[in-house]
Motif scaffolding. Structure first.
Motif, PDB file in Angstrom:
ATOM      1  N   UNK A 189      10.222   2.156  -1.390  1.00  9.85           N
ATOM      2  CA  UNK A 189       9.534   2.045  -0.101  1.00  9.85           C
ATOM      3  C   UNK A 189       8.370   1.081  -0.273  1.00  9.85           C
ATOM      4  N   UNK A 190       8.016   0.402   0.804  1.00  7.19           N
ATOM      5  CA  UNK A 190       6.851  -0.460   0.698  1.00  7.19           C
ATOM      6  C   UNK A 190       5.604   0.342   1.076  1.00  7.19           C
ATOM      7  N   UNK A 191       4.461  -0.295   1.004  1.00  5.20           N
ATOM      8  CA  UNK A 191       3.213   0.456   1.140  1.00  5.20           C
ATOM      9  C   UNK A 191       3.038   1.051   2.534  1.00  5.20           C
ATOM     10  N   UNK A 192       3.367   0.268   3.542  1.00  5.04           N
ATOM     11  CA  UNK A 192       3.180   0.800   4.885  1.00  5.04           C
ATOM     12  C   UNK A 192       4.126   1.966   5.150  1.00  5.04           C
ATOM     13  N   UNK A 238      -3.604  -2.401   6.916  1.00  3.60           N
ATOM     14  CA  UNK A 238      -4.081  -2.263   5.548  1.00  3.60           C
ATOM     15  C   UNK A 238      -5.577  -2.540   5.485  1.00  3.60           C
ATOM     16  N   UNK A 277      -3.959   2.063  -2.269  1.00  2.51           N
ATOM     17  CA  UNK A 277      -4.040   1.107  -1.172  1.00  2.51           C
ATOM     18  C   UNK A 277      -4.407   1.896   0.076  1.00  2.51           C
ATOM     19  N   UNK A 290      -5.243   2.440   4.043  1.00  2.00           N
ATOM     20  CA  UNK A 290      -4.925   1.962   5.387  1.00  2.00           C
ATOM     21  C   UNK A 290      -5.883   2.625   6.356  1.00  2.00           C
ATOM     22  N   UNK A 350      -5.203  -9.272   0.177  1.00  3.24           N
ATOM     23  CA  UNK A 350      -4.221  -8.383   0.784  1.00  3.24           C
ATOM     24  C   UNK A 350      -3.282  -7.934  -0.325  1.00  3.24           C
ATOM     25  N   UNK A 366       3.816  -5.880  -0.656  1.00  5.43           N
ATOM     26  CA  UNK A 366       4.702  -4.888  -1.264  1.00  5.43           C
ATOM     27  C   UNK A 366       6.140  -4.976  -0.793  1.00  5.43           C
ATOM     28  N   UNK A 368       9.850  -5.223  -0.713  1.00  2.00           N
ATOM     29  CA  UNK A 368      10.695  -4.795  -1.832  1.00  2.00           C
ATOM     30  C   UNK A 368      11.348  -5.959  -2.559  1.00  2.00           C
ATOM     31  N   UNK A 379      10.954  -4.148  -7.789  1.00  2.00           N
ATOM     32  CA  UNK A 379       9.755  -4.029  -6.972  1.00  2.00           C
ATOM     33  C   UNK A 379       8.493  -4.286  -7.786  1.00  2.00           C
TER      34      UNK A 379
END
Lengths: 235, 235
Positions: A50-53, A73, A91, A93, B75, B78, B80, B87
């Motif tokens: 999964x990405x950060x968001x 972010x 990270x 948000x 920034x 992330x 994938x 990753x």
DNA sequence: TCAAAAGTGTTTAGTTTACACCCATGC
DNA sequence: GCATGGGTGTAAACTAAACACTTTTGA
């Protein structure tokens, strides 16, 4: 050279306005060590794939039930000592919601989730106070240069509600007539209807015209709310 | 639940101005796979026991020899698929230097380091073009509201040099008299001496008064360079 | 003496600020 | 009819924008 991997988490500073137009932050009571039973920002470890968001939205949903919100972010914190378990990079948000339309439902991970008024806590887990400080600063400056205040209001709102929001977050009073004429002159609000059943002259309700705003910015328009210079310390 | 660890890197977008007042970015030619022999941003994996900024400064020093510079977090990326090896989350920083005072010396990790004019490359490794785009946007808006332009100039500079910098980065011409009176009226520049050995009337040199600026901001002063609204498309 | 960049003042237009009174509604 | 918040116009002060000519130096 050995490439090392790192613990990575996300943390969320979600802002909402209560009925008194005071700013509140969504906090959870930690169910697990470390900092068990202390208030903390919602958040958790990032999972593979999964990405950060995505991680941020997932954690927020799991811990508080809040979903579908404005999210950006903020900053990535990497102080070595910020987590007693070892180096955890987080990270952060920040999010904005209309408090009434985002009911809480604390779930598995956190024992409790609540909207807490700014400063109404004594101590927070980890470096979460620091993260909130950074988020507040960001909110403050963003509010003046981008139309993100609307995210904190219901879809239809009065100009007074909008002004209260600005005054509350910027920490200073604005002149009513100037505020109104300035924001109306921008041409990014649409008058929709009138208030009903209020014990005073009913106000017009407006909604934010996202499309129009987008078009205007393409033409060089810049959203800005100026604050009187001298009175930086007023309520 | 299994807590997974992640690959974490830093990447740096370091800006400098060349003699023609054109913006350049410090790029390195990759010595290793993937993207071997392609241009990329300086950067690399974060090691245990260092925070992100330390990692950024270390990598920059190792790969280019550049040190002691203005550096801010930009920034965290992330996506994938951003690294073919799997990753890798990267925290991007942007930096500003006075190009002449920061000589390059490519070392072990990168085969070559060079200052390359904006757009004078065809393709970059990873998502580095995207990172540069974000950095450019940030530089643009920061320049207007914070006195960071001075970081790109030598300690003593002429007002013309400062104006050229603004025009180059903002991509638009500014009126000389208005620019000068505005920036001088702020009271954050100290006139130090005159140019010598130039084939025209020698200009005054100034230096940026950091102390004074700090004091003024505490009193509510806000640095701002306004750009004429209509002419957003000029050179 | 020429080329090249430095330096400077004023007018106009636009924006920001400050300010006080009447209006519409529910109770 | 009164309490409550809604709504409005204008003058003064300030800031931004536009504009052209003279100065100083090295070559």
């Amino acid at each position: 050279m050995q490439i090392t991997k790192h613990f990575l988490s996300v943390d969320l500073v979600v802002f909402g306005l209560d009925k008194q137009d005071d700013l509140r932050i969504l906090l959870v009571k930690r169910a697990l060590q470390p900092y068990k039973d202390e208030w903390a920002l919602p958040g958790g470890f990032v999972r593979d794939g999964e990405n950060l968001e995505q991680a941020a939205r997932r954690e927020l949903m799991e811990e508080t039930g809040v979903r579908d919100l404005f999210l950006e972010q903020l900053y990535t914190f990497s102080t070595l000592e910020r987590d007693p378990r070892g180096q955890v990079i987080t990270v952060a948000y920040y999010g904005l919601v209309n408090l009434k339309q985002h009911p809480l439902q604390a779930a598995t991970d956190a024992a409790d989730a609540q909207w807490i008024t700014l400063g109404a806590w004594s101590q927070l887990a980890f470096d979460h106070q620091k993260i909130i400080d950074v988020a507040l600063q960001r909110l403050n400056s963003k509010l003046r240069y981008q139309p993100i205040g609307f995210e904190l209001l219901p879809p239809k709102f009065t100009l007074t509600a909008l002004q209260n929001l600005y005054e509350s977050i910027l920490g200073q009073n604005l002149n009513r007539r100037n505020f109104r004429s300035k924001i109306l002159k921008m041409g990014i609000l649409i008058q929709v209807e009138r208030q009903k059943d209020v014990a005073h002259r009913p106000a017009f309700l407006y909604r934010f015209d996202r499309e129009r705003y987008k078009k205007l910015t393409e033409k060089g328009f810049e959203f800005a709310i100026s604050v009187p210079k001298d009175k930086k310390n007023e309520a």
